[in-house]
Scaffold this active site. Structure first.
Site, mmCIF file in Angstrom:
data_model
loop_
_atom_site.group_PDB
_atom_site.id
_atom_site.type_symbol
_atom_site.label_atom_id
_atom_site.label_comp_id
_atom_site.label_asym_id
_atom_site.label_seq_id
_atom_site.Cartn_x
_atom_site.Cartn_y
_atom_site.Cartn_z
ATOM 1 C CG HIS A 202 -0.215 0.025 2.501
ATOM 2 N ND1 HIS A 202 -0.385 -0.881 3.797
ATOM 3 C CD2 HIS A 202 0.477 1.568 3.297
ATOM 4 C CE1 HIS A 202 0.228 -0.357 4.779
ATOM 5 N NE2 HIS A 202 0.265 0.958 4.108
ATOM 6 C CG ASP A 233 -0.030 -4.403 2.398
ATOM 7 O OD1 ASP A 233 -0.193 -3.959 1.732
ATOM 8 O OD2 ASP A 233 -0.514 -3.411 3.645
ATOM 9 C CB SER A 312 3.263 1.750 5.718
ATOM 10 O OG SER A 312 2.240 2.818 6.266
#
Length: 467
Positions: A202, A233, A312
């Site tokens: 993402h 992911d 992230s």
């Protein structure tokens, strides 16, 4: 609780002095935020006892001397056994972090750092060794006059951060010139010295250009996306170069709840930020949906190390400096609830990601119906007397439910004899089954109960996207 703990607000104009009983209660109930005091006797008796001057006899002096000798001797024995004055450190318990003294002696002043007594590394040393291999990832997208909704548009899903949480949406006045504009910021880490980088899918989703910033280099590297998996992911990037600093990938299965972990990333564009905390739990499942589908994370590591938008894709490290997870999501409505993808998941697909080999999707159990919760105004029409159950709103053709004979307006009230009260309960029971299993669904149709056997199918092999 109000009767035993009557505290007056600091803004209250009139404050009454607490009685001695209330005073003692206040101390006993607020010890978590104040030093805890232990009374040696009723204070009224101590205050009322008159002072009397006593004679000092030879026996009293000798008794006092012997008592003092015993106390001093005991202290010397304890200090020798515990090595209190030799500068050595002793763990309070196996694996308990304590403050360990390090550094050179500069006029008797030494620096202290938190360390894990199960290992030799400190958080400071782990940060120093690992940070050069952590990268900042900036993505750019071509300008568009309009932009479809993304995960960032839904306030509910903003509690889980995506590509850095720094998403900038183009305005309606922008033309179709194709000019690249900043899209998001995230993190990653180099796991092979020739420039292979691991991050979240993402973070780079939808990017037309990926810039990677390596510590010590002023100019970014242009990264190439090698392979990625929406469902897992995960993504692997490649930058040109050699002899880059790297991080070792450890085994998350060996990590235990309660261990110290370290997170490094670029939260809100604050480069190479280090946070530390505990491994709070393992095997956590969460689901995050966007316009492309739903990511069903099944085996996440939970940690209370501070994780924020921009973290992230960054590494979650154990006290040996090994990567045991990739920081992925955080619940912003809570404190200290962050999630990381464990290396047990990463290691099994890493080579496929490097070589851009398609990763087979894990079987996804489904029966092919759309469901709706029941309400009171439906009872008469459906000829039922309770709102417990799940209403079948639609059935897709050529699905397991259709082939078994499930029809719209059926009310499913049990699975294999176990009652279901809501659509959520029914969905969980279906998803807990294995592809090929046979489920006996108890349905109410036109007021009559009947059992229908449905063979669970695999949603990934069907064009249908329902339950």
């Amino acid at each position: 609780m109000e009767d035993n703990n009557k505290f007056i607000d600091s803004n209250h104009e009139e404050q009454q002095q607490p009685t001695k009983t209330e005073h003692n209660q206040e101390h006993s109930m607020s010890w978590r935020s104040q030093p805890r005091y232990i009374d040696v006797g009723p204070s009224s008796q101590l205050q009322s006892e008159p002072y009397r001057k006593k004679r000092t006899s030879g026996k009293s002096v000798f008794s006092a001397f012997m008592a003092g000798a015993i106390v001093v001797g005991s202290l010397m024995f304890v200090s020798d056994k515990m090595d209190l004055f030799s500068g050595g450190s002793h763990p309070l318990a196996a694996g308990t972090p304590v403050a360990s003294v390090t550094g050179s002696n500069n006029g008797g002043v030494k620096t202290a750092s938190v360390s894990d007594m199960a290992g030799t590394n400190t958080i400071a040393s782990i940060s120093k060794q690992a940070s050069p291999a952590v990268v900042k990832i900036e993505t750019k997208e071509k300008a568009k006059s309009t932009k479809g909704s993304t995960i960032y548009d839904d306030p509910f899903f903003r509690q889980f951060f995506g590509g850095g949480g720094m998403q900038q949406q183009p305005s309606q006045q922008e033309d179709q010139s194709g000019e690249l504009q900043p899209a998001g910021i995230g993190s990653g880490f180099i796991f092979e010295k020739t420039g292979y980088i691991l991050t979240n899918e993402h973070v780079i989703d939808g990017a037309d250009e990926i810039d990677v910033y390596v510590q010590g280099s002023d100019e970014p590297y242009k990264a190439k996306l090698l392979g990625n998996s929406y469902d897992l992911d995960l993504a692997v990037l490649k930058i040109e170069g050699s002899d880059f600093p790297t991080l070792p990938i450890g085994n998350s299965d060996n990590a235990e709840v309660g261990e110290w972990v370290v997170a490094i990333g670029n939260p809100y564009d604050f480069d190479y930020t280090v946070t530390a905390g505990l491994l709070s739990a393992k095997g956590r499942p969460i689901s995050i949906s966007d316009t492309k589908g739903t990511r069903n994370y099944k085996n996440l590591i939970q940690t209370d190390a501070a994780i924020n938008p921009g973290n992230s894709g960054g590494p979650l490290l154990n006290m040996d400096g090994e990567v045991i997870g990739i920081n992925t999501a955080v619940n912003s409505e809570a404190q200290g609830i962050g999630f990381a993808i464990p290396t047990s998941t990463i290691s099994s697909v890493l080579e496929q990601l490097k070589n851009n080999v398609a990763i087979p999707k894990e079987p996804s159990p489904y029966i092919g119906v759309s469901l709706q919760n029941l309400s009171q105004d439906m009872l008469n029409d459906l000829k039922i007397d309770s709102t417990e159950g799940a209403l079948v709103a639609d059935v897709q053709r050529k699905t397991p439910a259709f082939e078994a004979g499930i029809r719209p307006y059926d009310v499913i009230v049990a699975v294999n004899g176990s009652k279901v009260a809501t659509t959520t309960e029914l969905t969980k029971k279906v998803q807990a089954a294995k592809v090929g299993d046979k489920l006996t669904l108890t349905v109410i149709r036109d007021g009559s109960k009947q059992d229908i056997v449905v063979k669970v199918g695999d949603k990934n092999t069907s064009s249908d996207t329902n339950k």
